[in-house]
Design an enzyme around this catalytic site. Structure first.
Site, PDB file in Angstrom:
ATOM      1  N   HIS A  78       1.113  -6.529 -12.916  1.00  0.00           N
ATOM      2  CA  HIS A  78       0.114  -7.324 -12.855  1.00  0.00           C
ATOM      3  C   HIS A  78       0.085  -7.549 -14.526  1.00  0.00           C
ATOM      4  CE1 HIS A  78      -1.965  -5.694 -10.062  1.00  0.00           C
ATOM      5  NE2 HIS A  78      -2.759  -6.415  -9.565  1.00  0.00           N
TER       6      HIS A  78
ATOM      7  N   ASP B  31      -0.694  -4.445 -16.442  1.00  0.00           N
ATOM      8  CA  ASP B  31      -0.613  -3.144 -16.657  1.00  0.00           C
ATOM      9  C   ASP B  31       1.115  -2.923 -17.105  1.00  0.00           C
ATOM     10  OD1 ASP B  31      -1.367  -3.011 -13.925  1.00  0.00           O
ATOM     11  OD2 ASP B  31      -0.259  -4.053 -12.964  1.00  0.00           O
TER      12      ASP B  31
ATOM     13  N   ASP C  86       3.449  -7.305   0.963  1.00  0.00           N
ATOM     14  CA  ASP C  86       3.029  -5.574   0.305  1.00  0.00           C
ATOM     15  C   ASP C  86       3.674  -4.420   1.399  1.00  0.00           C
ATOM     16  OD1 ASP C  86       2.003  -6.672  -2.506  1.00  0.00           O
ATOM     17  OD2 ASP C  86       0.922  -5.929  -2.429  1.00  0.00           O
TER      18      ASP C  86
ATOM     19  N   ASP D 270      -8.221   2.521   0.555  1.00  0.00           N
ATOM     20  CA  ASP D 270      -7.015   1.738   1.276  1.00  0.00           C
ATOM     21  C   ASP D 270      -6.167   2.733   0.023  1.00  0.00           C
ATOM     22  OD1 ASP D 270      -5.329  -0.412   0.846  1.00  0.00           O
ATOM     23  OD2 ASP D 270      -5.696  -0.666  -0.956  1.00  0.00           O
TER      24      ASP D 270
ATOM     25  N   ASP E  17       3.484  -1.767  -3.354  1.00  0.00           N
ATOM     26  CA  ASP E  17       2.582  -1.657  -3.653  1.00  0.00           C
ATOM     27  C   ASP E  17       1.800  -0.617  -2.753  1.00  0.00           C
ATOM     28  OD1 ASP E  17      -0.101  -2.100  -4.616  1.00  0.00           O
ATOM     29  OD2 ASP E  17      -0.680  -3.523  -3.178  1.00  0.00           O
TER      30      ASP E  17
END
Length: 448
Positions: free
Chosen positions: A104, A107, A299, A310, A342
């Site tokens: 991202h 990030d 992912d 999650d 991920d």
């Protein structure tokens, strides 16, 4: 953090050791140069290490603060911390010898006091990435923009009731897409973390869906304007942090893309944990995406069946993965997509080398599952029974029905003929499940 300081205990890239692998980091199944269906195993699986969980997550949860104490998480110079983080990231990529990474925008680079400052920070770190990639193996699988963490996005980005926030999000995505293009990214992902609602009492569903459709269309238009060749990927997730997200699952995303005429340019990035939250299996979501022609990438992680959120654990379930890879390999394998980790280590896994062990274990599980999938495909273990089950539809009458050559009256008249008494046949579920296990349990040389 001293950029020259050693973070990991490991120094040499993790190697394939086969059955002789000991307790240290080594691959038992992931022989990257092994040829399977005409391609190297590395070229099939296309592993990518993600920046956010691996390097940005501090190990906190809703009930406790950080546990990892990464050196680049603390300091007064945000750009110096970002550069130190990049040094560790590319060392991790080297040690794992992976072909790809993902990130991202926030990030990689800190947000500034304005969008202009944030974009400048991102481009400065992209310069660093570009320099490091010039002498490294790793390439960019995809980039994306974080449109969910900052408080401005508490009511969504594209679906926000304020067009000014929609505009800000557009600026953030343009910068991230252009950096992804500059770094040779093969895809660009849109994850709608807050594109949904918490209550219908203050939500105009049609308006928000139209806004989201227009936003994705704007991204597609800009992709073509700058010459970005990869697909735009949407990542289905039903909820969390919102009560309901507009990218609920594969079927919902397909309907959205069809409604807003986006099917040509947009595919799906599917995650196991999100499939579980939507009440589906990982296999179901991948199979449906393949059937609808919208499969893009994965992912690769897993959720906990006992927890309703999650958890993003590293994928280790070989039988589940084998069925997913069988579906993908049967339809030709990945094109621009791959397997993005991920996934995050548990907050008690505080040693730096736990990051390496987690990735190696999951890469090995994926490799074992992929070899089982290829073995099943070569043997026709699932494809042959499937073809047999539907063989009537390949015959003259089945083709005539599907081809529009039979009316409802034609079919009813045939069903009324004397002696017309079709009988059901066994679905053989347990037999097929045992076949999957048989191929998963085979040893590396195909015996057992």
């Amino acid at each position: 953090m001293n950029a020259s300081a050693k973070f990991f205990d490991a120094s040499a890239p993790v190697a394939f050791a086969g059955e002789n692998a000991g307790q240290g980091p080594a691959f038992r199944w992931y022989d990257r140069d092994r040829m399977v269906h005409g391609r190297r195993l590395e070229d099939h699986l296309r592993f990518a290490v993600c920046y956010w969980h691996s390097l940005c997550w501090p190990g906190g949860d809703p009930f406790g603060g950080e546990t990892f104490l990464r050196p680049w998480h603390h300091g007064t110079d945000a750009m110096a911390q970002a550069r130190a983080k990049a040094d560790v990231a590319f060392e991790l990529f080297r040690l794992l010898d992976v072909p790809y990474f993902t990130f991202h925008d926030v990030d990689a680079a800190p947000e500034g006091a304005s969008l202009a400052e944030s974009v400048a920070n991102l481009n400065a770190i992209a310069d660093l990435f570009e320099a490091k990639m010039a002498s490294a193996k790793v390439r960019l699988l995809w980039g994306t923009a974080n449109l969910f963490t900052h408080r401005r996005y508490m009511a969504g980005a594209a679906t926000n009731p304020d067009p000014e926030i929609f505009t800000y999000a557009a600026g953030q995505v343009r910068a991230a897409l252009e950096v992804t293009h500059r770094l040779g990214g093969q895809n660009y992902v849109l994850w709608g973390g807050r594109e949904g609602y918490e209550t219908l009492l203050n939500t105009d569903l049609k308006r928000e869906l139209d806004q989201l459709g227009r936003f994705v269309a704007l991204v597609v238009e800009h992709k073509h304007r700058i010459g970005f060749k990869g697909p735009i990927l949407i990542e289905p997730k039903p909820k969390e942090p919102t009560k309901h997200q507009y990218d609920f699952d594969v079927a919902t995303c397909y309907g959205f893309l069809e409604r807003y005429d986006l099917l040509k340019d947009v595919k799906l990035n599917i995650e196991q944990n999100h499939a579980i939250l939507a009440g589906h299996s990982f296999h179901h979501e991948v199979a449906l995406a393949e059937a609808l022609g919208v499969f893009g990438s994965l992912d690769i992680n897993r959720g906990d069946d006992l927890l309703g959120w999650d958890t993003d654990q590293f994928a280790m379930n070989v039988p589940e993965l084998a069925l997913v890879f069988h579906e993908i390999l049967n339809r030709g394998g990945f094109t621009s997509g791959g397997l993005n980790f991920d996934a995050k280590i548990r907050r008690q896994s505080i040693d730096p080398d736990d990051l390496i062990h987690a990735h190696v274990g999951s890469m090995d599980a994926c490799a074992r599952a992929f070899l089982a999938a290829a073995d099943m495909l070569d043997a026709g273990a699932l494809t042959a029974p499937l073809a047999k089950r539907y063989e009537g539809w390949s015959g003259p009458e089945g083709r005539a029905i599907l081809g529009g050559q039979r009316s409802l009256a034609d079919l009813a008249d045939r069903a009324l003929q004397p002696g017309f008494d079709p009988q059901p046949r066994s679905g053989r579920q347990e037999y097929l499940e045992s076949l999957v296990n048989r191929h998963v349990w085979r040893s590396a040389d195909g015996t057992g």
